[in-house]
Structures are given as structure tokens and as C-alpha cells.
Scaffold this motif. Structure first.
Motif, short mmCIF file in Angstrom:
data_model
loop_
_atom_site.label_atom_id
_atom_site.label_comp_id
_atom_site.label_asym_id
_atom_site.label_seq_id
_atom_site.Cartn_x
_atom_site.Cartn_y
_atom_site.Cartn_z
N GLY A 1 -43.16 46.62 -7.42
CA GLY A 1 -43.27 46.89 -8.85
C GLY A 1 -44.26 47.99 -9.16
O GLY A 1 -44.01 48.84 -10.03
N TYR B 1 -42.83 51.47 -7.99
CA TYR B 1 -41.65 51.98 -8.69
C TYR B 1 -41.69 51.69 -10.19
O TYR B 1 -40.64 51.65 -10.84
CB TYR B 1 -40.38 51.41 -8.05
N ASN B 2 -42.88 51.50 -10.73
CA ASN B 2 -43.06 51.35 -12.18
C ASN B 2 -42.16 50.27 -12.78
O ASN B 2 -41.55 50.47 -13.83
CB ASN B 2 -42.81 52.69 -12.88
N ASP B 3 -42.08 49.14 -12.10
CA ASP B 3 -41.20 48.06 -12.55
C ASP B 3 -42.06 46.91 -13.09
O ASP B 3 -42.55 46.06 -12.33
CB ASP B 3 -40.33 47.58 -11.39
N GLN B 4 -42.26 46.89 -14.39
CA GLN B 4 -43.11 45.88 -15.00
C GLN B 4 -42.57 44.47 -14.81
O GLN B 4 -43.35 43.51 -14.67
CB GLN B 4 -43.27 46.17 -16.50
N SER B 5 -41.26 44.33 -14.77
CA SER B 5 -40.69 42.99 -14.62
C SER B 5 -41.07 42.38 -13.27
O SER B 5 -41.37 41.18 -13.18
CB SER B 5 -39.16 43.03 -14.77
N GLN B 6 -41.07 43.19 -12.21
CA GLN B 6 -41.46 42.68 -10.89
C GLN B 6 -42.96 42.38 -10.86
O GLN B 6 -43.38 41.37 -10.27
CB GLN B 6 -41.10 43.70 -9.80
N GLU C 1 -42.78 51.99 -18.48
CA GLU C 1 -41.41 51.46 -18.42
C GLU C 1 -40.38 52.58 -18.42
O GLU C 1 -39.30 52.42 -17.83
CB GLU C 1 -41.19 50.53 -19.62
N LYS D 1 -39.31 53.55 -14.92
CA LYS D 1 -38.89 52.44 -14.06
C LYS D 1 -37.94 52.94 -12.97
O LYS D 1 -36.99 53.68 -13.24
CB LYS D 1 -38.21 51.37 -14.89
N GLY D 2 -38.21 52.55 -11.74
CA GLY D 2 -37.38 52.93 -10.61
C GLY D 2 -37.80 54.22 -9.94
O GLY D 2 -37.30 54.55 -8.87
#
Length: 388
Positions: free
Chosen positions: A53, A56-61, A95, A98-99
Motif C-alpha cells: 500500500g 503503490y499509494n493504495d490507501q485501502s491496503q 489517492e 493509486k497503483g
């Protein structure tokens, strides 16, 4: 080293290798607990969510990794401590990106589980600018799910290149058909590892089954060996080596086969490890290295044209003339690395017993004995530095 760690790493006396190495007993370490517990899997999953997370800028993870009320204590400006909550921390990673990979390279270093509480450590490299973080986590199992409840970190400013070396070790504990114990050569592990780490490389370990590996030739009077023997992170890595299925060959600049009696059993015939080695060496133009009996591990490697990697190459390994052919080990499982090299049409060389001797032929580096461990690692580093 804490008591719980010592319980997991059990040292068993085994036989002399009979290879003219004096004053150092062969010792086997770590029971072979190959199966990873559900708790370890859960902890690894939480750390994976955090590492992936944040890379890869993934706030959910990131939010899945942390307990909602987790607190983070991070390095701030001028040695001040910066405190924040988990949700605030996740928002540091935009966000709208993301990815997208943001340059953070992370890996799990170690973990320790006590009931429903655990600690873990991870290394984070920021290549530009050159910064290394070591994150320390406190985790708790909450309603059946492991989550990070607190995190802190240290920060070091140092050049980082992000390259990794893969060490090949073996799970084999006995010579086939016998009760004669064997293991991976500890001096080779310690000295080669230290050399790569000092040069800014990360090191991972792979074995044919994954999990813990036996050790031999441990000399606690040797400063470098003693330092690594009592290093929880180093020994955790040897107790939790990666299975070949966990390895992405593209992540590694070189592969190094460690010696010891275990190295001559199963490794050379392992197709998964062969595939990893040849992707690194042939497809990616990486470096292939082996120390002492580790040379046996590369004996069956073939290039895409069907020829053995050893063919027409100058190599070294432990020579027959220094073997004690009357030893129980040799009688139990006779072998000749010298003959193996010659059968593969390689050109065998050797040096004085107890002295460093290496051969570098293109991107192939081999060492005769454990005393060659540093020289092998340094030669690999020179080859990799020449590719910059």
C-alpha cells in the motif's frame, strides 16, 4: 537474542566434514519446521498490505494493515518525533496516484509471535533521495485478524541502489540413506552476507522446501560468525527461507550458492531453483556465484542452447586432494566436485588449503572454500558495479 528465539533455533552436534578444517565443530541448527503457521501467514499478510500500500499509494491496503485506532511514532525534523493516527498516515499517499510505484522498496526482515501479540521489522529503501528506514511494528490478533496497532521507525541517510542478492541454501539435514548429519556452511553465510550488506545490497535466502535450514561449521570464537549467530534478524531469515515459488527472479541482480554438505544434496536437480538461476544469469545478464560445495548446486544449469553453464568456463571448488576419504562423511556419500566440473567440460583450478582462491569467468564467480567467501562477494559486487 530472546529466549523464545533460542527455543526455535536448536543446535544439534553432528559429525566432522573431514575436509581438513581444524578446530571447528560441525553444528546443525534449526529444526526443519517447513509449515508456516496461520499466525505467521496473518502477520505477513498485514505487513504485505502495509508495504504494498505504501509503495503503490493504495490507501485501502494501508487501512487494512492497521487497526483503526493505531498510533504511529515517526522520525520528524531535527530528531523530533512525529505522532499520527493510522487514517492520517494513509492519507500521506495520494489517492489520485493509486497503483503508481512511488520509489519505496520494502521487505519483511523478521517477526516474533507471542500468543495473540507479535512484533515485526521491515526495511524500506527510498532510492531518490537515498534513505533507509527500518520500521518496527507491534501487531495484535483482533477478532481473528492480525493488524498493526503501533509503528515506529529509524531513518538513515545513505546511498541506496535497491539491488538484491539471492542466496541458495539447502534444507537437507542428512546424507542420503544415512543418519550422518550435514548442513549449510555458516562462515560462508556470515562473511558473504556481511560483505553484500556493507555494500548496500539486500539479501534473501531460498531453499528447495522453504523454511528453516541446518547449519554447520559454526565457530563462536570468530567475531563475524558470533555476530551473525546472535543476530535475531539474520537467524530469523535462515529459519524462514523462501520457497522457490515465492521468488520473483526479476528482483535479483545476482544469485549465490552457499556451500556445506547440504549443498551437494537435491539443489543441483531442483528445477524451480534452476529456472530462477538461469533467468537471473542468462535472461537478465546477472551474476552467478558459488562457494565451495555450492559449485555442485550449479552443475546442472544449462543455457538456452543446451550447453552446461560450466562448459568451457574456469571454475573452482573444494579439491579432491584436501578431502579425507576415510571420513564417515565421504564413506557415506562419496562425491567429487572436481570431477563434476571436468565432466561438464569446465576447467578446474584450486589453491592452497585454508587460503582464499576464486575464479571469475565472465559473469560466473566461484570460490574454493569458506575462506573465499568475502572475495567471491567482492567479485560479484565489482561485476554489478561495472554494469551501472
Amino acid at each position: 537474542m530472546n529466549q523464545g528465539f533460542l527455543v526455535r533455533i536448536i543446535f544439534l552436534l553432528c559429525c566432522w566434514l573431514g575436509m581438513a578444517i581444524h578446530g571447528v565443530a560441525a553444528v546443525s541448527a534449526a529444526t526443519n519446521n517447513i509449515n508456516v503457521s496461520d499466525d505467521e501467514k496473518g502477520i505477513k499478510q498485514a505487513i504485505h498490505w502495509y508495504l504494498n500500500g505504501t509503495s503503490y499509494n493504495d490507501q485501502s491496503q494501508i487501512n487494512k494493515a492497521f487497526y483503526v485506532n493505531a498510533r504511529l511514532y515517526l522520525p520528524g525534523k531535527d530528531d523530533a518525533m512525529r505522532e499520527m493516527g493510522a487514517l492520517e498516515y494513509a492519507q500521506l499517499f495520494p489517492e489520485d496516484k493509486k497503483g503508481q510505484f512511488n520509489g519505496r522498496l520494502g521487505r519483511l526482515i523478521s517477526m516474533d509471535v507471542t500468543g495473540d501479540v507479535a512484533t515485526a521489522k521491515a526495511e524500506i529503501l527510498l532510492l531518490n533521495p537515498g534513505i533507509r528506514f527500518v520500521d518496527v511494528f507491534l501487531l495484535k490478533k483482533i477478532q481473528g485478524t492480525w493488524q498493526i496497532i503501533s509503528k515506529t521507525a529509524i531513518r538513515e541517510n545513505a546511498p541506496q541502489h535497491g539491488r538484491k542478492i539471492l542466496f541458495v541454501v539447502s534444507n537437507a539435514q542428512h546424507y542420503p540413506g544415512t543418519s550422518v548429519s550435514t548442513g549449510n556452511n555458516f562462515p560462508e553465510l556470515a562473511y558473504a552476507y556481511q560483505t553484500f550488506i556493507k555494500a548496500g545490497y539486500a539479501v534473501d535466502f531460498v531453499s528447495q522446501q522453504g523454511g528453516s535450514v541446518p547449519l554447520e561449521m559454526i565457530n563462536t570464537s570468530d567475531t563475524v560468525q558470533r555476530q551473525h549467530l546472535y543476530s535475531p534478524d539474520f537467524m530469523w531469515a535462515l529459519a524462514h527461507t523462501k520457497h522457490p515459488a515465492e521468488i520473483a527472479a526479476k528482483d535479483y541482480a545476482a544469485i549465490n550458492y552457499i556451500g556445506g554438505g547440504s549443498a551437494i544434496i537435491e539443489i543441483a536437480d531442483n528445477r524451480a531453483i534452476q529456472a530462477i538461476a538461469m533467468q537471473i544469469y542468462e535472461q537478465q545478464g546477472g551474476v552467478l556465484a558459488a562457494i565451495c560445495q555450492g559449485t555442485q548446486g550449479i552443475s546442472n544449469l544449462k543455457q538456452s542452447n543446451g550447453t552446461y553453464v560450466m562448459s568451457d568456463k574456469v571454475l573452482t571448488s573444494f579439491p579432491d586432494r584436501y578431502l579425507n576419504q576415510q571420513s564417515p562423511v565421504f564413506k557415506a556419500y562419496p562425491f567429487s566436485l572436481e570431477n563434476t566440473i571436468k565432466q561438464r567440460k569446465g576447467k578446474f583450478t584450486s589453491g592452497a588449503n585454508g587460503s582464499s582462491h576464486i575464479e571469475v569467468d565472465g559473469r560466473l564467480v566461484t570460490g574454493m572454500n569458506w575462506e573465499s567467501s568475502v572475495a567471491v562477494a567482492e567479485a560479484v559486487i565489482r561485476l554489478l558495479d561495472g554494469k551501472k
